[in-house]
Motif scaffolding. Structure first.
Motif, PDB file in Angstrom:
ATOM      1  N   LEU A  39     -15.673  10.549   4.349  1.00 23.21           N
ATOM      2  CA  LEU A  39     -14.764   9.463   4.712  1.00 23.21           C
ATOM      3  C   LEU A  39     -13.902   9.145   3.491  1.00 23.21           C
ATOM      4  O   LEU A  39     -14.419   8.787   2.446  1.00 23.21           O
ATOM      5  N   CYS A  40     -12.598   9.334   3.607  1.00 29.63           N
ATOM      6  CA  CYS A  40     -11.708   9.143   2.453  1.00 29.63           C
ATOM      7  C   CYS A  40     -10.949   7.826   2.531  1.00 29.63           C
ATOM      8  O   CYS A  40     -10.323   7.544   3.543  1.00 29.63           O
ATOM      9  N   PRO A  41     -10.931   7.061   1.445  1.00 30.45           N
ATOM     10  CA  PRO A  41     -10.069   5.877   1.409  1.00 30.45           C
ATOM     11  C   PRO A  41      -8.631   6.337   1.208  1.00 30.45           C
ATOM     12  O   PRO A  41      -8.405   7.404   0.637  1.00 30.45           O
ATOM     13  N   PRO A  42      -7.647   5.545   1.682  1.00 23.06           N
ATOM     14  CA  PRO A  42      -6.257   5.962   1.446  1.00 23.06           C
ATOM     15  C   PRO A  42      -5.931   5.922  -0.049  1.00 23.06           C
ATOM     16  O   PRO A  42      -6.494   5.130  -0.797  1.00 23.06           O
ATOM     17  N   ARG A  43      -5.039   6.800  -0.468  1.00 21.23           N
ATOM     18  CA  ARG A  43      -4.605   6.841  -1.867  1.00 21.23           C
ATOM     19  C   ARG A  43      -3.825   5.558  -2.186  1.00 21.23           C
ATOM     20  O   ARG A  43      -3.038   5.091  -1.364  1.00 21.23           O
ATOM     21  N   SER A  44      -4.056   4.991  -3.353  1.00 22.91           N
ATOM     22  CA  SER A  44      -3.366   3.747  -3.713  1.00 22.91           C
ATOM     23  C   SER A  44      -1.879   3.983  -3.933  1.00 22.91           C
ATOM     24  O   SER A  44      -1.487   4.983  -4.529  1.00 22.91           O
ATOM     25  N   GLU A  45      -1.073   3.015  -3.471  1.00 19.48           N
ATOM     26  CA  GLU A  45       0.384   3.117  -3.621  1.00 19.48           C
ATOM     27  C   GLU A  45       0.792   2.983  -5.095  1.00 19.48           C
ATOM     28  O   GLU A  45       1.783   3.559  -5.521  1.00 19.48           O
ATOM     29  N   SER A  46       0.035   2.176  -5.811  1.00 20.66           N
ATOM     30  CA  SER A  46       0.436   1.852  -7.181  1.00 20.66           C
ATOM     31  C   SER A  46      -0.738   2.007  -8.141  1.00 20.66           C
ATOM     32  O   SER A  46      -1.810   1.448  -7.924  1.00 20.66           O
ATOM     33  N   VAL A  47      -0.537   2.813  -9.192  1.00 17.85           N
ATOM     34  CA  VAL A  47      -1.581   3.008 -10.206  1.00 17.85           C
ATOM     35  C   VAL A  47      -0.981   2.737 -11.589  1.00 17.85           C
ATOM     36  O   VAL A  47       0.139   3.168 -11.880  1.00 17.85           O
ATOM     37  N   HIS A  48      -1.692   1.972 -12.401  1.00 18.37           N
ATOM     38  CA  HIS A  48      -1.258   1.697 -13.771  1.00 18.37           C
ATOM     39  C   HIS A  48      -2.409   1.952 -14.732  1.00 18.37           C
ATOM     40  O   HIS A  48      -3.571   1.799 -14.352  1.00 18.37           O
ATOM     41  N   LEU A  49      -2.050   2.317 -15.951  1.00 14.49           N
ATOM     42  CA  LEU A  49      -3.098   2.575 -16.945  1.00 14.49           C
ATOM     43  C   LEU A  49      -2.708   1.942 -18.279  1.00 14.49           C
ATOM     44  O   LEU A  49      -1.599   2.145 -18.764  1.00 14.49           O
ATOM     45  N   ALA A  50      -3.639   1.157 -18.840  1.00 11.44           N
ATOM     46  CA  ALA A  50      -3.416   0.553 -20.161  1.00 11.44           C
ATOM     47  C   ALA A  50      -4.335   1.214 -21.173  1.00 11.44           C
ATOM     48  O   ALA A  50      -5.486   1.548 -20.854  1.00 11.44           O
ATOM     49  N   PHE A  51      -3.831   1.438 -22.365  1.00 10.90           N
ATOM     50  CA  PHE A  51      -4.609   1.998 -23.475  1.00 10.90           C
ATOM     51  C   PHE A  51      -4.539   0.973 -24.592  1.00 10.90           C
ATOM     52  O   PHE A  51      -3.457   0.703 -25.114  1.00 10.90           O
ATOM     53  N   SER A  65      -2.971  -5.416  23.701  1.00  8.50           N
ATOM     54  CA  SER A  65      -3.677  -4.188  24.089  1.00  8.50           C
ATOM     55  C   SER A  65      -4.572  -3.709  22.955  1.00  8.50           C
ATOM     56  O   SER A  65      -4.377  -4.081  21.789  1.00  8.50           O
ATOM     57  N   PHE A  66      -5.530  -2.845  23.321  1.00  3.62           N
ATOM     58  CA  PHE A  66      -6.392  -2.301  22.280  1.00  3.62           C
ATOM     59  C   PHE A  66      -5.613  -1.350  21.377  1.00  3.62           C
ATOM     60  O   PHE A  66      -5.918  -1.216  20.190  1.00  3.62           O
ATOM     61  N   GLU A  67      -4.587  -0.698  21.949  1.00  2.00           N
ATOM     62  CA  GLU A  67      -3.701   0.155  21.152  1.00  2.00           C
ATOM     63  C   GLU A  67      -3.085  -0.662  20.002  1.00  2.00           C
ATOM     64  O   GLU A  67      -3.007  -0.187  18.863  1.00  2.00           O
ATOM     65  N   SER A  68      -2.676  -1.883  20.300  1.00  2.00           N
ATOM     66  CA  SER A  68      -2.119  -2.761  19.267  1.00  2.00           C
ATOM     67  C   SER A  68      -3.176  -3.173  18.250  1.00  2.00           C
ATOM     68  O   SER A  68      -2.878  -3.348  17.061  1.00  2.00           O
ATOM     69  N   VAL A  69      -4.407  -3.346  18.704  1.00  2.00           N
ATOM     70  CA  VAL A  69      -5.509  -3.669  17.784  1.00  2.00           C
ATOM     71  C   VAL A  69      -5.675  -2.525  16.767  1.00  2.00           C
ATOM     72  O   VAL A  69      -5.746  -2.756  15.563  1.00  2.00           O
ATOM     73  N   LEU A  70      -5.676  -1.291  17.280  1.00  2.00           N
ATOM     74  CA  LEU A  70      -5.834  -0.125  16.400  1.00  2.00           C
ATOM     75  C   LEU A  70      -4.695  -0.032  15.388  1.00  2.00           C
ATOM     76  O   LEU A  70      -4.900   0.226  14.204  1.00  2.00           O
ATOM     77  N   GLN A  71      -3.468  -0.240  15.896  1.00  2.00           N
ATOM     78  CA  GLN A  71      -2.289  -0.157  15.042  1.00  2.00           C
ATOM     79  C   GLN A  71      -2.352  -1.237  13.955  1.00  2.00           C
ATOM     80  O   GLN A  71      -2.005  -0.991  12.793  1.00  2.00           O
ATOM     81  N   THR A  72      -2.799  -2.423  14.344  1.00  2.00           N
ATOM     82  CA  THR A  72      -2.870  -3.545  13.403  1.00  2.00           C
ATOM     83  C   THR A  72      -3.951  -3.310  12.349  1.00  2.00           C
ATOM     84  O   THR A  72      -3.776  -3.640  11.172  1.00  2.00           O
ATOM     85  N   PHE A  73      -5.055  -2.709  12.770  1.00  2.00           N
ATOM     86  CA  PHE A  73      -6.116  -2.371  11.807  1.00  2.00           C
ATOM     87  C   PHE A  73      -5.590  -1.371  10.771  1.00  2.00           C
ATOM     88  O   PHE A  73      -5.800  -1.514   9.568  1.00  2.00           O
ATOM     89  N   LYS A  74      -4.866  -0.358  11.284  1.00  2.00           N
ATOM     90  CA  LYS A  74      -4.303   0.669  10.407  1.00  2.00           C
ATOM     91  C   LYS A  74      -3.336   0.035   9.389  1.00  2.00           C
ATOM     92  O   LYS A  74      -3.375   0.331   8.197  1.00  2.00           O
ATOM     93  N   ASN A  75      -2.483  -0.859   9.887  1.00  2.00           N
ATOM     94  CA  ASN A  75      -1.526  -1.521   8.994  1.00  2.00           C
ATOM     95  C   ASN A  75      -2.216  -2.487   8.026  1.00  2.00           C
ATOM     96  O   ASN A  75      -1.761  -2.658   6.897  1.00  2.00           O
ATOM     97  N   ALA A  76      -3.280  -3.125   8.481  1.00  2.63           N
ATOM     98  CA  ALA A  76      -4.023  -4.036   7.591  1.00  2.63           C
ATOM     99  C   ALA A  76      -4.590  -3.243   6.421  1.00  2.63           C
ATOM    100  O   ALA A  76      -4.510  -3.678   5.267  1.00  2.63           O
ATOM    101  N   LYS A  77      -5.136  -2.059   6.710  1.00  2.00           N
ATOM    102  CA  LYS A  77      -5.686  -1.236   5.628  1.00  2.00           C
ATOM    103  C   LYS A  77      -4.579  -0.820   4.666  1.00  2.00           C
ATOM    104  O   LYS A  77      -4.769  -0.766   3.463  1.00  2.00           O
TER     105      LYS A  77
END
Lengths: 281, 281
Positions: free
Chosen positions: A33-45, B50-62
């Protein structure tokens, strides 16, 4: 073969296989199960004057970066020096007793930059962070991570590298480096430590020009006994393998070890799965 | 008794005990690692067609709430109706086929509000979310959560409650509610579903005025067989207990079940630890 976050049907056998280093079975198929890649990454040294400041900065990073803190690494001066000397790399900042690499991963670059700026400002105002730089540019991030990732090969170039992968409680995270410096510093080229502070995982390293039996005997089993006394784990992320099963008793009770042997015998009665590893029979 | 994030000394026995429902041992001491409490918490309650909207909203929330998304719950109309009718509670919004409760937890209230606002605006522009409200006030958050937490007791007030705790793949998450509605709707007071969408954990509920053997026979083993066909888990978070061991085979292979029995015999040869639970001998 399920990627459910919640599955309470019977015992969690998956976790028995994870970390068993091939001694209980062979992976033939896997669901990830993969988490989505982050839109924004920053690195401080950043550079710091004391381990006390490192601890304080870690505490503040958890507080002020919170949900976007994705990495918190510590590197000591001797470790970074090895990459500069042996790999011809350049440190992005001046020389300090300690360095930290603090990475953030989030979904909104503007928010992340603001959090990172606030955190760094606070750390500098408090006098914990003396100097530093940060970037959100992927190529520069990669360049900075290279400095950290090349430490082990750089140390190996000294001649012979004795390396230990241990977990330690936060308060005594760096103590063992100082203990080893005192014990074997006179016959070592370098004694140093770096690692995943956020995971409490220290990579302790000692180098010499060539392998020396005398040094080996001064290091082992002392390093593992010392880790155990500090209530640490003798193997953080790299497993017990072939070399450490004899030290298992320093991190686990005899009852736990007995149960591990029982499980091994149950699953692999003929002892054919990755023999001699993890448990010594 | 260690709270290290990384400890690879031998087999991970801890995970064998977690979820074993007391059949492998008794907890006498525990070390717990706590994350810091979030500085800022917000909760949105939204209505969808609709449940389709629930799925879409979950995806966008993530995607748009990313690292601050701490809860994503789905409630269907029939479930919420039960709390309104049986508990005299008021829904914060009008009546819709589906509701979602979306919670964020972060370290910066201003950033979190901005992310939540952007996400809700997008969900409304796309037509997924029809109506909604959100709050950051602790007492109002508690009030809204109460609506969700009281669904099970509210359903029980119908007379008799048949309740199932299952995990299902996202695509078919709500299918089983429609299947059951078709199968037993004519003899039920309510057939409904709510649950932890973010964890793929559905609470499927059927109520009648009084216990009926006919209904029970129409529900079991059908519910579990249907869950298995949808490639779900027959027990998400509440365990197998006394009632479900006979259905373990619907979620686990015979080899896995055999190994569970072997481990049970190994650890508890006299079968005295919470007998008759999880595994039927």
């Amino acid at each position: 073969m399920s990627d459910f976050k919640k599955d309470n049907t019977g015992y969690h056998l998956k976790h028995l296989f994870i970390g068993s280093e091939g001694t209980l079975g062979v992976v033939t198929k896997v669901a990830i199960l993969c988490p989505p890649r982050s839109e924004s990454v920053h690195l401080a040294f950043v550079g710091l004057n004391s381990f006390e400041s490192v601890l304080q900065t870690f505490k503040n990073a958890k507080r002020y970066l919170g949900e976007i803190l994705s990495s918190c690494e510590m590197i000591d001066q001797v470790s970074l020096q090895a990459t500069v000397e042996n790999m011809n790399l350049k440190s992005p900042i001046d020389t300090y007793p300690f360095y930290m690499m603090i990475e953030t991963s989030g979904s909104n670059a503007e928010h992340d930059m603001e959090k990172l700026n606030n955190f760094l400002q606070l750390a500098m105002d408090k006098g914990d962070v003396i100097d530093g730089t940060f970037t959100g540019e992927p190529s520069k991030i990669q360049e900075m991570w290279k400095l950290r990732e090349i430490i082990a090969p750089a140390l190996a170039k000294d001649g012979h590298l004795y390396t230990y992968d241990i977990s330690l409680p936060l308060r005594s995270f760096y103590d063992i480096v100082k203990v080893m410096e005192q014990r074997v510093g006179h016959m070592a080229k370098r004694v140093c430590g770096f690692g995943h502070l956020g995971d409490l995982n220290l990579h302790l390293n000692i180098t010499t020009e060539a392998y020396s039996k005398e040094m080996y005997k001064a290091l082992e089993p002392f390093v593992f006994e010392c880790t155990s006394q500090l209530k640490g784990s003798v193997s953080a992320e790299h497993g017990m393998g072939f070399l450490k099963p004899q030290y298992l008793k320093l991190s686990k009770s005899s009852e736990a070890i007995e149960m591990m042997h029982d499980i091994k015998r149950l699953v692999d009665p003929n002892g054919i799965l990755n023999p001699y590893k993890v448990l010594r029979s």
